[in-house]
Write a protein that holds these residues in place. Structure first.
Motif, PDB file in Angstrom:
ATOM      1  N   GLU A  54      56.734  64.324  42.082  1.00 54.89           N
ATOM      2  CA  GLU A  54      58.155  64.658  42.127  1.00 54.89           C
ATOM      3  C   GLU A  54      58.516  65.774  41.152  1.00 54.89           C
ATOM      4  O   GLU A  54      59.401  66.572  41.404  1.00 54.89           O
ATOM      5  CB  GLU A  54      59.012  63.432  41.818  1.00 54.89           C
ATOM      6  N   SER A  55      57.821  65.821  40.020  1.00 55.64           N
ATOM      7  CA  SER A  55      58.144  66.839  39.013  1.00 55.64           C
ATOM      8  C   SER A  55      57.883  68.260  39.509  1.00 55.64           C
ATOM      9  O   SER A  55      58.423  69.219  38.972  1.00 55.64           O
ATOM     10  CB  SER A  55      57.355  66.581  37.728  1.00 55.64           C
ATOM     11  N   LEU A  56      57.060  68.401  40.557  1.00 60.71           N
ATOM     12  CA  LEU A  56      56.763  69.726  41.104  1.00 60.71           C
ATOM     13  C   LEU A  56      57.700  70.118  42.240  1.00 60.71           C
ATOM     14  O   LEU A  56      57.658  71.242  42.703  1.00 60.71           O
ATOM     15  CB  LEU A  56      55.318  69.768  41.606  1.00 60.71           C
ATOM     16  N   LYS A  57      58.514  69.184  42.689  1.00 58.70           N
ATOM     17  CA  LYS A  57      59.413  69.466  43.810  1.00 58.70           C
ATOM     18  C   LYS A  57      60.782  69.903  43.306  1.00 58.70           C
ATOM     19  O   LYS A  57      61.206  69.528  42.222  1.00 58.70           O
ATOM     20  CB  LYS A  57      59.580  68.224  44.681  1.00 58.70           C
ATOM     21  N   ILE A  58      61.451  70.653  44.135  1.00 57.81           N
ATOM     22  CA  ILE A  58      62.810  71.083  43.815  1.00 57.81           C
ATOM     23  C   ILE A  58      63.762  69.966  44.211  1.00 57.81           C
ATOM     24  O   ILE A  58      63.738  69.479  45.343  1.00 57.81           O
ATOM     25  CB  ILE A  58      63.163  72.380  44.574  1.00 57.81           C
ATOM     26  N   LYS A  59      64.590  69.549  43.250  1.00 54.11           N
ATOM     27  CA  LYS A  59      65.594  68.524  43.514  1.00 54.11           C
ATOM     28  C   LYS A  59      66.947  69.217  43.597  1.00 54.11           C
ATOM     29  O   LYS A  59      67.271  70.046  42.755  1.00 54.11           O
ATOM     30  CB  LYS A  59      65.591  67.474  42.407  1.00 54.11           C
ATOM     31  N   LYS A  60      67.728  68.885  44.599  1.00 51.03           N
ATOM     32  CA  LYS A  60      68.997  69.579  44.801  1.00 51.03           C
ATOM     33  C   LYS A  60      70.065  68.575  45.216  1.00 51.03           C
ATOM     34  O   LYS A  60      69.807  67.673  46.005  1.00 51.03           O
ATOM     35  CB  LYS A  60      68.824  70.641  45.882  1.00 51.03           C
ATOM     36  N   LYS A  61      71.263  68.765  44.683  1.00 57.87           N
ATOM     37  CA  LYS A  61      72.396  67.929  45.053  1.00 57.87           C
ATOM     38  C   LYS A  61      73.174  68.643  46.152  1.00 57.87           C
ATOM     39  O   LYS A  61      73.611  69.775  45.977  1.00 57.87           O
ATOM     40  CB  LYS A  61      73.288  67.684  43.839  1.00 57.87           C
ATOM     41  N   ILE A  62      73.322  67.972  47.294  1.00 65.43           N
ATOM     42  CA  ILE A  62      74.036  68.539  48.436  1.00 65.43           C
ATOM     43  C   ILE A  62      75.061  67.501  48.892  1.00 65.43           C
ATOM     44  O   ILE A  62      74.700  66.383  49.253  1.00 65.43           O
ATOM     45  CB  ILE A  62      73.072  68.870  49.598  1.00 65.43           C
ATOM     46  N   ASN A  63      76.337  67.865  48.851  1.00 59.78           N
ATOM     47  CA  ASN A  63      77.411  66.951  49.250  1.00 59.78           C
ATOM     48  C   ASN A  63      77.288  65.589  48.581  1.00 59.78           C
ATOM     49  O   ASN A  63      77.342  64.546  49.226  1.00 59.78           O
ATOM     50  CB  ASN A  63      77.454  66.769  50.766  1.00 59.78           C
ATOM     51  N   ASN A  64      77.105  65.586  47.268  1.00 56.45           N
ATOM     52  CA  ASN A  64      77.022  64.367  46.461  1.00 56.45           C
ATOM     53  C   ASN A  64      75.778  63.520  46.712  1.00 56.45           C
ATOM     54  O   ASN A  64      75.719  62.379  46.284  1.00 56.45           O
ATOM     55  CB  ASN A  64      78.265  63.496  46.648  1.00 56.45           C
ATOM     56  N   LEU A  65      74.793  64.035  47.436  1.00 58.08           N
ATOM     57  CA  LEU A  65      73.540  63.323  47.664  1.00 58.08           C
ATOM     58  C   LEU A  65      72.393  64.166  47.121  1.00 58.08           C
ATOM     59  O   LEU A  65      72.462  65.393  47.116  1.00 58.08           O
ATOM     60  CB  LEU A  65      73.325  63.060  49.158  1.00 58.08           C
ATOM     61  N   TYR A  66      71.325  63.499  46.682  1.00 48.86           N
ATOM     62  CA  TYR A  66      70.172  64.198  46.117  1.00 48.86           C
ATOM     63  C   TYR A  66      69.044  64.284  47.137  1.00 48.86           C
ATOM     64  O   TYR A  66      68.762  63.333  47.857  1.00 48.86           O
ATOM     65  CB  TYR A  66      69.674  63.472  44.866  1.00 48.86           C
ATOM     66  N   TYR A  67      68.388  65.466  47.159  1.00 53.92           N
ATOM     67  CA  TYR A  67      67.307  65.719  48.109  1.00 53.92           C
ATOM     68  C   TYR A  67      66.157  66.440  47.420  1.00 53.92           C
ATOM     69  O   TYR A  67      66.358  67.162  46.448  1.00 53.92           O
ATOM     70  CB  TYR A  67      67.783  66.621  49.247  1.00 53.92           C
ATOM     71  N   PHE A  68      64.949  66.258  47.971  1.00 58.43           N
ATOM     72  CA  PHE A  68      63.842  67.154  47.674  1.00 58.43           C
ATOM     73  C   PHE A  68      63.943  68.251  48.721  1.00 58.43           C
ATOM     74  O   PHE A  68      64.066  67.964  49.918  1.00 58.43           O
ATOM     75  CB  PHE A  68      62.492  66.454  47.817  1.00 58.43           C
ATOM     76  N   VAL A  69      63.921  69.498  48.284  1.00 62.81           N
ATOM     77  CA  VAL A  69      64.030  70.607  49.229  1.00 62.81           C
ATOM     78  C   VAL A  69      62.832  71.533  49.065  1.00 62.81           C
ATOM     79  O   VAL A  69      62.295  71.701  47.970  1.00 62.81           O
ATOM     80  CB  VAL A  69      65.345  71.401  49.061  1.00 62.81           C
TER      81      VAL A  69
END
Length: 152
Positions: A54-69
């Motif tokens: 997970e530390s190598l993935k991009i984490k992004k908040k989209i519309n109040n939800l968190y995703y790996f992108v």
């Protein structure tokens, strides 16, 4: 991947139902869909990317939800169920204090510790302070010590 698909076809044949609805994680649904549609290159790229820490993935908040992108939106975004990282721990008065970053698409109400040797024995945080996705969590020091007693 083609060998995996051929083996599945051989042993499972044509399924008359869609098992995706039984998959809990979105990543499994995406992989199954790629497999069924014979999108082997996409499946290979997705599994390779998704299997990284997970530390190598991009984490992004989209519309109040968190995703790996994935960079460039080549692969679908994957919702993050729950990921927590304690990045600081210290003693303050009679409390053991943890500073925790939590990525989740669910509401967090409290934190608890479970005893390693008895998972039914637990304590809840005495105080939780929330700011965005970061939490300052205070456990009574004595309760935490009692919980960790009797470890073999």
């Amino acid at each position: 991947m083609k060998d995996v698909k051929n083996s599945l076809d051989k042993y499972l044949g044509d399924l008359t139902f869609k098992p995706q609805k039984y998959f809990k994680e979105e990543a499994r649904k995406i992989a199954w869909s790629d497999l069924r549609q014979r999108h082997f290159l996409h499946l290979y790229l997705f599994v390779n990317w998704h299997s990284h820490r997970e530390s190598l993935k991009i984490k992004k908040k989209i519309n109040n939800l968190y995703y790996f992108v994935f960079p460039g939106n080549l692969l679908p975004k994957v919702p993050i169920n729950v990921r927590a990282s304690a990045y600081k721990m210290y003693i303050e008065n009679n409390f053991s204090v943890l500073e925790i970053e939590v990525l989740t698409n669910e509401e967090i109400n409290n934190f608890e510790f479970h005893a390693v040797n008895d998972p039914f024995k637990s304590i809840k945080a005495q105080k939780v302070i929330k700011k965005d996705n970061k939490f300052i969590v205070k456990f009574a020091k004595k309760e935490l010590e009692n919980l960790s007693e009797n470890l073999d």
